[in-house]
Design a protein around this motif. Structure first.
Motif, PDB file in Angstrom:
ATOM      1  N   ILE A   1       7.865 -37.813  -7.858  1.00 26.10           N
ATOM      2  CA  ILE A   1       6.277 -39.135  -7.651  1.00 26.10           C
ATOM      3  C   ILE A   1       5.117 -39.401  -8.364  1.00 26.10           C
ATOM      4  N   SER A   2       5.022 -40.497  -9.331  1.00 24.65           N
ATOM      5  CA  SER A   2       3.877 -40.823 -10.416  1.00 24.65           C
ATOM      6  C   SER A   2       2.784 -41.155 -10.319  1.00 24.65           C
ATOM      7  N   ALA A   3       1.884 -39.837  -9.445  1.00 26.58           N
ATOM      8  CA  ALA A   3       0.849 -40.057  -8.804  1.00 26.58           C
ATOM      9  C   ALA A   3      -0.196 -41.004  -9.613  1.00 26.58           C
ATOM     10  N   LYS A   4       0.099 -40.542 -10.642  1.00 32.24           N
ATOM     11  CA  LYS A   4      -1.095 -41.934 -11.761  1.00 32.24           C
ATOM     12  C   LYS A   4      -0.597 -43.597 -11.565  1.00 32.24           C
ATOM     13  N   GLU A   5       1.055 -43.956 -11.454  1.00 25.52           N
ATOM     14  CA  GLU A   5       1.253 -44.744 -11.260  1.00 25.52           C
ATOM     15  C   GLU A   5       0.743 -45.418 -10.405  1.00 25.52           C
TER      16      GLU A   5
ATOM     17  N   PRO B   1     -12.664 -37.573  -9.476  1.00 30.23           N
ATOM     18  CA  PRO B   1     -12.477 -36.758 -11.257  1.00 30.23           C
ATOM     19  C   PRO B   1     -11.771 -36.649 -11.884  1.00 30.23           C
ATOM     20  N   SER B   2     -10.684 -36.957 -12.639  1.00 36.52           N
ATOM     21  CA  SER B   2      -9.328 -36.182 -13.215  1.00 36.52           C
ATOM     22  C   SER B   2      -9.525 -36.290 -14.683  1.00 36.52           C
ATOM     23  N   GLY B   3      -8.508 -35.430 -15.118  1.00 38.34           N
ATOM     24  CA  GLY B   3      -8.323 -35.904 -16.280  1.00 38.34           C
ATOM     25  C   GLY B   3      -9.063 -34.831 -17.336  1.00 38.34           C
ATOM     26  N   ILE B   4      -8.775 -34.837 -18.574  1.00 40.42           N
ATOM     27  CA  ILE B   4      -9.643 -34.239 -19.115  1.00 40.42           C
ATOM     28  C   ILE B   4     -10.955 -33.383 -19.151  1.00 40.42           C
TER      29      ILE B   4
ATOM     30  N   GLY C   1      -1.714 -26.000  -7.044  1.00 32.67           N
ATOM     31  CA  GLY C   1      -1.063 -26.710  -8.204  1.00 32.67           C
ATOM     32  C   GLY C   1      -1.621 -25.898  -9.161  1.00 32.67           C
ATOM     33  N   ARG C   2      -1.222 -26.027 -10.696  1.00 32.59           N
ATOM     34  CA  ARG C   2      -2.118 -25.685 -11.968  1.00 32.59           C
ATOM     35  C   ARG C   2      -2.248 -26.490 -11.847  1.00 32.59           C
ATOM     36  N   THR C   3      -3.216 -26.132 -12.995  1.00 27.57           N
ATOM     37  CA  THR C   3      -4.134 -27.076 -13.484  1.00 27.57           C
ATOM     38  C   THR C   3      -3.805 -28.518 -14.247  1.00 27.57           C
ATOM     39  N   SER C   4      -4.283 -29.397 -14.034  1.00 28.05           N
ATOM     40  CA  SER C   4      -3.649 -30.917 -14.681  1.00 28.05           C
ATOM     41  C   SER C   4      -2.123 -31.631 -14.050  1.00 28.05           C
TER      42      SER C   4
ATOM     43  N   GLY D   1      -2.087 -33.191 -11.769  1.00 27.79           N
ATOM     44  CA  GLY D   1      -2.178 -34.191 -10.965  1.00 27.79           C
ATOM     45  C   GLY D   1      -3.094 -33.734  -9.489  1.00 27.79           C
ATOM     46  N   LYS D   2      -3.485 -32.700  -8.649  1.00 25.83           N
ATOM     47  CA  LYS D   2      -3.667 -33.204  -7.489  1.00 25.83           C
ATOM     48  C   LYS D   2      -4.576 -34.190  -7.238  1.00 25.83           C
ATOM     49  N   SER D   3      -6.108 -33.823  -8.046  1.00 27.89           N
ATOM     50  CA  SER D   3      -7.215 -35.221  -7.621  1.00 27.89           C
ATOM     51  C   SER D   3      -6.633 -36.259  -8.117  1.00 27.89           C
ATOM     52  N   THR D   4      -5.693 -36.658  -9.603  1.00 30.86           N
ATOM     53  CA  THR D   4      -4.908 -38.102  -9.227  1.00 30.86           C
ATOM     54  C   THR D   4      -3.946 -38.346  -7.970  1.00 30.86           C
ATOM     55  N   VAL D   5      -3.333 -37.387  -7.410  1.00 32.08           N
ATOM     56  CA  VAL D   5      -2.558 -37.332  -5.610  1.00 32.08           C
ATOM     57  C   VAL D   5      -3.474 -38.570  -4.804  1.00 32.08           C
TER      58      VAL D   5
ATOM     59  N   VAL E   1      -8.226 -31.641   1.111  1.00 30.11           N
ATOM     60  CA  VAL E   1      -8.852 -30.507  -0.002  1.00 30.11           C
ATOM     61  C   VAL E   1      -8.096 -30.429  -1.373  1.00 30.11           C
ATOM     62  N   ASP E   2      -9.132 -30.211  -2.428  1.00 29.71           N
ATOM     63  CA  ASP E   2      -8.279 -30.566  -3.716  1.00 29.71           C
ATOM     64  C   ASP E   2      -8.765 -28.643  -4.055  1.00 29.71           C
ATOM     65  N   SER E   3      -8.052 -28.060  -4.520  1.00 29.41           N
ATOM     66  CA  SER E   3      -8.649 -26.861  -5.301  1.00 29.41           C
ATOM     67  C   SER E   3      -8.546 -26.854  -7.000  1.00 29.41           C
TER      68      SER E   3
ATOM     69  N   TRP F   1       6.582 -37.691 -12.654  1.00 29.68           N
ATOM     70  CA  TRP F   1       8.016 -38.161 -12.549  1.00 29.68           C
ATOM     71  C   TRP F   1       7.711 -38.984 -13.869  1.00 29.68           C
ATOM     72  N   ASP F   2       7.022 -40.113 -14.384  1.00 33.79           N
ATOM     73  CA  ASP F   2       6.925 -41.459 -14.870  1.00 33.79           C
ATOM     74  C   ASP F   2       6.895 -40.636 -16.415  1.00 33.79           C
ATOM     75  N   ALA F   3       6.516 -39.172 -17.007  1.00 29.38           N
ATOM     76  CA  ALA F   3       6.843 -38.675 -17.683  1.00 29.38           C
ATOM     77  C   ALA F   3       8.459 -38.491 -18.417  1.00 29.38           C
TER      78      ALA F   3
HETATM   79  P1  GDP Z   1      -5.630 -31.807 -11.450  1.00 29.93           P
HETATM   80  O1  GDP Z   1      -6.471 -30.812 -12.410  1.00 29.93           O
HETATM   81  O2  GDP Z   1      -4.930 -31.156 -10.577  1.00 29.93           O
HETATM   82  O3  GDP Z   1      -6.419 -32.239 -10.426  1.00 29.93           O
HETATM   83  O4  GDP Z   1      -5.357 -32.670 -12.605  1.00 29.93           O
HETATM   84  P2  GDP Z   1      -5.893 -33.924 -12.468  1.00 29.93           P
HETATM   85  O5  GDP Z   1      -5.528 -35.083 -11.656  1.00 29.93           O
HETATM   86  O6  GDP Z   1      -7.046 -34.327 -13.597  1.00 29.93           O
HETATM   87  O7  GDP Z   1      -4.858 -34.721 -13.500  1.00 29.93           O
HETATM   88  C1  GDP Z   1      -4.435 -34.498 -15.077  1.00 29.93           C
HETATM   89  C2  GDP Z   1      -4.497 -35.371 -16.136  1.00 29.93           C
HETATM   90  O8  GDP Z   1      -3.429 -35.941 -15.510  1.00 29.93           O
HETATM   91  C3  GDP Z   1      -4.961 -36.677 -16.117  1.00 29.93           C
HETATM   92  O9  GDP Z   1      -5.468 -37.304 -17.366  1.00 29.93           O
HETATM   93  C4  GDP Z   1      -4.467 -37.371 -15.788  1.00 29.93           C
HETATM   94  O10 GDP Z   1      -4.131 -39.301 -15.815  1.00 29.93           O
HETATM   95  C5  GDP Z   1      -2.744 -37.271 -15.337  1.00 29.93           C
HETATM   96  N1  GDP Z   1      -1.271 -37.718 -14.861  1.00 29.93           N
HETATM   97  C6  GDP Z   1      -1.873 -37.242 -13.061  1.00 29.93           C
HETATM   98  N2  GDP Z   1      -0.711 -37.755 -12.266  1.00 29.93           N
HETATM   99  C7  GDP Z   1      -0.100 -38.612 -13.390  1.00 29.93           C
HETATM  100  C8  GDP Z   1       1.209 -38.563 -13.542  1.00 29.93           C
HETATM  101  O11 GDP Z   1       1.969 -38.691 -12.863  1.00 29.93           O
HETATM  102  N3  GDP Z   1       1.821 -38.946 -14.583  1.00 29.93           N
HETATM  103  C9  GDP Z   1       1.000 -39.181 -16.224  1.00 29.93           C
HETATM  104  N4  GDP Z   1       1.405 -39.632 -17.045  1.00 29.93           N
HETATM  105  N5  GDP Z   1      -0.289 -38.428 -15.606  1.00 29.93           N
HETATM  106  C10 GDP Z   1      -0.621 -38.265 -14.893  1.00 29.93           C
END
Ligand code: GDP
Length: 781
Positions: free
Chosen positions: A318-322, A130-133, A110-113, A115-119, A204-206, A266-268
């Protein structure tokens, strides 16, 4: 699907859209029982096939050992077959190694950010990646379970284990390494901490598909063995071309990839409760419907990997974060942040995704990983079975051959033994007849020669002289002459015929025995048997000893003297008596019917005693009493008697007649006296010698003939014994061969038996793999 979930959740919670969702820990978990997890299909299948391969490994080892044993036993096993089976050993080992490494692999794209790592973290129920900015994944990160208690990572360039205790450390480590975007960093996380890792799921995260043009390289390097691809899309936007492009490429390389599309964040899209109204809800539903349609269209029409109905089950909002947050709270970690409206629905959908994902990855991995192992296992079993079949057949064939060999040798042995008994009987008879015949012939020939002795003696031409010394030499030479003469005459008469007879008997023996001998022994027979010199009988006529007692009487004896007349009268009586006496005292009692072979001692006899008895018999005074008296009176009172007789004659016949008679008598006497020369003495000597030698030789006729027949018997018996020895050797060799054959047959039986057992084991293993396929592969369609 989503509608169904919404309805179900509303029924479950009884909450309206404005109510707070219940705490996550009261949400029914699909993972109450670990055994109920669909991942267990893979785990159990892996265990099962691993067990089968342990058996296959043992089986191949047993087969190799068996084949080497056959090689040692000199039972023909093709070297190529051994090499083939040995190669299977390596193959099985290779498969077992791969099996231990076999896992279920899920790759997230998927594209950067998005939420792959979060899933991944949500699924692993821990903040592992690690995830996030600032923590954008800039390489491939593979998370897999390890048996260690500590987490660590290994990069492609640096195989050294780097300890990772926390996400911060991992992020730090990742930053520290200068990583290429297609490089793989393996993160080993303790299995105990996570069920999915324990069940051999590898994540595997990409890096974002938007950041690289090297999609092909990625796919080749990291995706070809992935069982499931998860596209993490952003629900806030539509599927991007780059995202789609990636899966297009994947589907060209993999025939039917398993793809899940997660519309994350999806929560957003969910509004704050106070602003939530029906219109917004409808709008949200509309967005969802649009995303769903596009995604289905992508999977069904563009990628052609699913039917529309199947595709529905592959798309989740889904909302991986939640989900991560809820799970961390469940474990008492993380802060209790308030959950927004619709969390339950999204969380339940996340769980639904997880269940479907688990089922899918489990079945897919079983199929992609184990199907080929099972096929290879069956191939190995069937190859080995066909090799064993060949061995079994050739062992059976060889056994049959050996059995028929054994029968042949056995029959031959029996035949040879029976024939040997038969031939021995016949040959005994033959030799006996031969011996009798020889005895008869020698006896006849010798008797005839004895009759012709005088002419042989007459042929002796050494000068004769009465001088005792000369006479002794003369006698010795005469003995020798007679001995040689008789010998050569007998040889001339008998040798050729006897030699022919003996030779023909021997030839018959060879012929009879040759048939009982195997080819190689026949060759030996040719070298051993036929004599170079023909057999010749030795006629032992020791005249020197035989006639040692000969005493010549060369005194002049008037043939018309009174003594001579008396002797002449008595001589005829004595002769007939002596003949009788000789017949009663046969010196040698040879029985030709005695068994064969005879020892030479059988034929020994006491020559001296026999001779003395013979001489005794010759010296015995057989003269009658009357003769003795007459002789005595003539000897002592010859002159007086002569005068008385003359006086008496003078008176009765007249002086003239007496004078004439006396003159004639005197003239006769004078004539004989004058002719008693050396020549006459020689003649007399020879006559006396012939008489003496004839007597003596007649006594040894039986002895000589027995001796000769004994020689013949010895010759024939020894020839036959040598032949028997050859046949005995041959039968001995046959016995040994029979024993060898029995051992070989037993060994072949064992080999065939073992081949059968091993072949059945191959069937059993094939069957096990069939059962495995039935249980884990075929039932899945
Ligand atoms: P990646 O680059 O695809 O691995 O993305 P990350 O997992 O690092 O997520 C990037 C940002 O998106 C992080 O700050 C997460 O907290 C946020 N994020 C990921 N999943 C969700 C979600 O389901 N809902 C919201 N609101 N934020 C999310």
């Amino acid at each position: 699907m989503a509608a169904y979930i919404n309805r179900t959740l509303s029924l479950m919670s009884g909450d309206g859209p404005h109510n707070r969702p219940p705490m996550p820990n009261v949400i029914p978990s699909l993972r109450n029982s670990h055994d109920a997890s669909p991942l267990q299909i893979f785990v159990k299948a892996k265990k099962k096939i691993n067990d089968v391969f342990v058996d296959i490994e043992d089986y191949v080892k047993d087969t190799v050992a068996y084949m080497h044993a056959l090689e040692d036993k000199k039972i023909i096993v093709e070297q190529d077959s051994i090499k083939d089976v040995e190669a299977f050993m390596l193959k099985v080992k290779g498969i077992r190694d791969v099996l231990t490494r076999d896992h279920m692999k899920v790759a997230f794209f998927g594209r950067t950010s998005n939420g792959k790592s979060t899933v991944i973290n949500a699924m692993l129920r821990d903040k592992i990646l690690p995830s996030g900015i600032g923590h954008t994944t800039n390489c491939f990160l593979q998370v897999e379970g390890s048996d260690t208690q500590e987490a660590y990572l290994v990069t492609e360039d640096n195989t050294e284990k780097q300890n990772v205790k926390s996400v911060g450390q991992l992020a730090h480590a990742l930053c520290k390494e200068k990583l290429n975007e297609s490089e793989l960093v393996r993160v080993y996380w303790p299995r105990d901490k996570c069920l999915l890792l324990r069940d051999d799921v590898v994540f595997v995260d990409s890096p974002g598909v938007d950041v690289t043009p090297n999609l092909d390289e990625w796919i080749d390097k990291h995706c070809l063995d992935a069982d499931v691809f998860v596209l993490v899309a952003n629900a806030e936007s539509t599927l991007m071309v780059t995202e789609k492009n990636f899966f297009h490429k994947v589907s060209t390389k993999l025939s039917k990839p398993n793809i899940f599309i997660l519309n994350n964040r999806w929560d957003a899209s969910a509004s704050e409760p106070e602003y939530l109204d029906q219109q917004l809800a409808n709008e949200q539903e509309e967005v969802r419907r649009q995303h769903q349609e596009r995604a289905i269209d992508f999977l069904v029409r563009e990628l052609k990997v699913y039917t529309a109905k199947e595709a529905e089950d592959r798309i989740f909002f889904i909302s991986a974060k939640e989900a991560l947050q809820a799970r961390l709270q469940e474990q008492g970690q993380g802060s209790h942040t308030p959950l927004v409206e619709g969390f339950q629905t999204r969380y339940f959908e996340f769980q639904d995704f997880e269940r479907k994902f688990e089922e899918c990855i489990s079945k897919s991995a079983v199929k992609t990983k184990f199907e080929q192992h099972s096929q290879r296992g069956k191939h190995i079993a069937s190859e080995i079975r066909s090799i064993l079949d060949k061995i079994y057949e050739s062992a059976q064939r060889m056994k049959e051959d050996k059995l028929s060999d054994k029968k042949q040798v056995h029959d031959k042995l029996n035949y040879t033994e029976q024939q040997l008994i038969l031939v021995t009987h016949e040959m005994k008879d033959k030799i006996r007849h031969m011996v009798e015949d020889v005895e008869q012939r020698v006896s006849t020939a010798l008797s005839e020669e004895i009759r012709r002795l005088s002419s042989l003696v007459d042929e002796f031409s050494l000068p004769f002289h009465t001088e005792p010394l000369v006479l002794n030499v003369y006698k010795k030479e005469l003995h020798l002459h007679v001995e040689n003469g008789l010998g050569s005459n007998l040889r001339a008469r008998l040798s050729t015929a006897l030699a022919l007879n003996i030779e023909s008997s021997q030839r018959e023996m060879y012929d009879r025995m040759e048939k009982l001998l195997p080819e190689e022994k026949r060759r030996v027979m040719i070298t051993v048997l036929p004599r170079r010199e023909p057999f010749e009988i030795l006629y032992r006529l020791n005249c020197d000893n035989l006639c040692a007692d000969f005493h010549e009487d060369l005194e002049f004896k008037f043939s018309w003297g009174i003594m001579a007349l008396i002797q002449r009268f008595v001589g005829s009586n004595k002769k007939s008596k002596k003949q009788l006496n000789y017949l009663n005292n046969r010196p040698y009692n040879y029985n030709p019917n005695t068994s064969i072979p005879m020892s030479p001692t059988d034929y020994e006899f006491n020559t001296s005693s026999t001779n003395s008895s013979l001489i005794g018999s010759i010296n015995a005074d057989d003269w009658s009493f009357l003769s003795r008296v007459a002789l005595a009176s003539m000897g002592s009172q010859g002159t007086i008697g002569g005068l008385l007789l003359a006086g008496f004659m003078f008176k009765t016949v007249g002086w003239r007649v007496i004078a004439v008679t006396g003159a004639v008598y005197g003239a006769l006497y004078l004539y004989e006296r004058l002719t008693w020369t050396n020549k006459a003495k020689e003649k007399q000597f020879k006559r006396q010698y012939v008489q003496h030698a004839t007597k003596k030789l007649r006594l040894i006729v039986d002895l000589t003939s027995a001796n000769c027949s004994h020689q013949v018997q010895q010759e024939l018996s020894s020839t036959f014994a040598r032949l028997c020895h050859l046949v005995d050797e041959a039968t001995g060799e046959m016995d040994v061969r029979l024993k060898d054959l029995e051992i070989e047959i037993r060994s072949l039986e064992e080999a065939a038996g073992s081949a059968k057992v091993l072949r059945n084991k191959a069937n059993y293993l094939s069957n096990e793999l069939d059962l495995f396929e039935d249980a884990y592969l075929r039932s899945q369609h």
